[in-house]
Motif scaffolding. Structure first.
Motif, short mmCIF file in Angstrom:
data_model
loop_
_atom_site.label_atom_id
_atom_site.label_comp_id
_atom_site.label_asym_id
_atom_site.label_seq_id
_atom_site.Cartn_x
_atom_site.Cartn_y
_atom_site.Cartn_z
N VAL A 1 0.84 -1.20 0.00
CA VAL A 1 0.00 0.00 0.00
C VAL A 1 0.87 1.24 0.00
CG1 VAL A 1 -1.63 1.35 1.38
CG2 VAL A 1 -2.00 -1.10 1.04
N HIS A 2 1.94 1.24 0.79
CA HIS A 2 2.83 2.40 0.86
C HIS A 2 3.51 2.63 -0.48
CE1 HIS A 2 5.52 5.39 2.47
NE2 HIS A 2 6.54 4.71 1.96
N VAL A 3 3.97 1.58 -1.14
CA VAL A 3 4.61 1.73 -2.44
C VAL A 3 3.62 2.32 -3.44
CG1 VAL A 3 5.56 0.46 -4.42
CG2 VAL A 3 6.34 -0.07 -2.11
N ASN A 4 2.38 1.81 -3.49
CA ASN A 4 1.38 2.33 -4.41
C ASN A 4 1.05 3.79 -4.10
OD1 ASN A 4 1.23 -0.03 -5.84
ND2 ASN A 4 -0.53 -0.80 -4.73
N ALA A 5 0.88 4.11 -2.83
CA ALA A 5 0.58 5.49 -2.46
C ALA A 5 1.74 6.39 -2.85
CB ALA A 5 0.29 5.59 -0.96
N GLY A 6 2.98 5.92 -2.69
CA GLY A 6 4.16 6.69 -3.08
C GLY A 6 4.20 6.95 -4.57
N GLU A 7 3.85 5.95 -5.38
CA GLU A 7 3.81 6.13 -6.83
C GLU A 7 2.79 7.20 -7.19
OE1 GLU A 7 2.96 2.27 -8.40
OE2 GLU A 7 4.92 1.49 -7.86
N LEU A 8 1.65 7.18 -6.56
CA LEU A 8 0.60 8.14 -6.85
C LEU A 8 1.02 9.55 -6.42
CD1 LEU A 8 -2.20 8.28 -8.10
CD2 LEU A 8 -3.14 7.95 -5.82
N SER A 9 1.77 9.66 -5.34
CA SER A 9 2.19 10.99 -4.88
C SER A 9 3.11 11.66 -5.90
CB SER A 9 2.87 10.90 -3.51
OG SER A 9 4.13 10.28 -3.62
N SER B 1 -5.39 13.71 -3.13
CA SER B 1 -6.16 13.90 -1.90
C SER B 1 -5.87 12.79 -0.90
CB SER B 1 -7.66 13.93 -2.20
OG SER B 1 -7.94 14.96 -3.11
N ASP B 2 -5.85 11.56 -1.37
CA ASP B 2 -5.48 10.40 -0.57
C ASP B 2 -5.08 9.29 -1.54
OD1 ASP B 2 -7.83 8.89 -1.35
OD2 ASP B 2 -8.96 9.94 0.18
N GLU B 3 -4.90 8.07 -1.07
CA GLU B 3 -4.43 7.00 -1.95
C GLU B 3 -5.46 6.57 -2.98
OE1 GLU B 3 -6.06 4.98 1.72
OE2 GLU B 3 -4.62 6.58 1.42
N ASN B 4 -6.67 7.11 -2.92
CA ASN B 4 -7.73 6.73 -3.86
C ASN B 4 -8.30 7.86 -4.69
OD1 ASN B 4 -7.84 3.92 -3.12
ND2 ASN B 4 -8.73 4.59 -1.20
N VAL B 5 -7.92 9.11 -4.42
CA VAL B 5 -8.55 10.24 -5.10
C VAL B 5 -7.49 11.27 -5.53
CG1 VAL B 5 -10.21 12.14 -4.89
CG2 VAL B 5 -10.67 9.97 -3.75
N VAL B 6 -7.62 11.71 -6.78
CA VAL B 6 -6.75 12.74 -7.33
C VAL B 6 -7.63 13.84 -7.89
CG1 VAL B 6 -5.03 13.29 -9.09
CG2 VAL B 6 -4.94 11.08 -7.92
N SER B 7 -7.33 15.09 -7.55
CA SER B 7 -8.02 16.23 -8.15
C SER B 7 -7.16 16.74 -9.30
CB SER B 7 -8.22 17.34 -7.13
OG SER B 7 -9.07 16.92 -6.10
N LEU C 1 -10.69 12.37 -9.92
CA LEU C 1 -10.38 11.07 -10.49
C LEU C 1 -10.21 10.06 -9.36
CD1 LEU C 1 -7.72 12.33 -13.04
CD2 LEU C 1 -10.09 11.64 -13.55
N ASN C 2 -10.86 8.92 -9.51
CA ASN C 2 -10.78 7.86 -8.51
C ASN C 2 -9.87 6.74 -9.00
OD1 ASN C 2 -12.83 8.90 -6.59
ND2 ASN C 2 -14.12 8.70 -8.39
#
Length: 136
Positions: free
Chosen positions: A21-29, A57-63, A82-83
């Motif tokens: 989860v941390h790796v995926n959240a990091g990629e999204l950041s 916004s968080d690991e599931n939402v991008v504005s 975007l979800n």
């Protein structure tokens, strides 16, 4: 299995999950920030410059805030949420929609984000095309 080994196995599974989860959240950041590229319509053939500013916004939402030009002189700007629909092997898939009013209709987006490239295929009742931007 002995209780100690069972506890160790459960603990390792939980740690592996949170690391993923941390790796995926990091990629999204890495998506955060200002990007630039182009948009094009498959229906009308129009195209133009495009800028995008992404806020995670968080690991599931991008504005996403898109700004560009239509007919080379008419500016446009709009926001879309975007979800995240999936994250696997460094590729994040997102989707979203935005109602741009009676004249333009509802835009639906299917997005692929990988490394420094963001590609959003869009469609409406009257148009379809692509937004493609790269990190500045």
């Amino acid at each position: 299995m002995q209780p100690t080994r069972k506890l160790l196995a459960v603990t390792m599974t939980i740690v592996a999950f949170f690391m993923a989860v941390h790796v995926n959240a990091g990629e999204l950041s890495n998506l955060s920030g200002t990007w630039a590229g182009t948009w094009s319509s498959e229906i009308s053939g129009h195209e133009g410059p495009l800028k995008a500013k992404f806020t995670v916004s968080d690991e599931n939402v991008v504005s996403a805030r898109f700004t560009g030009r239509f007919f080379k002189i008419v500016p446009f700007k709009f926001l879309v949420k975007l979800n995240v629909t999936s994250q696997e092997d460094g590729v994040t898939k997102l989707s979203g929609k935005q109602d741009l009013g009676r004249a333009l209709g509802v835009y639906h987006y299917e997005v692929t984000y990988q490394a420094n490239e963001f590609i959003a295929n869009y469609h409406t009742d009257k148009d379809k095309g692509v937004f493609q931007v790269k990190k500045k």
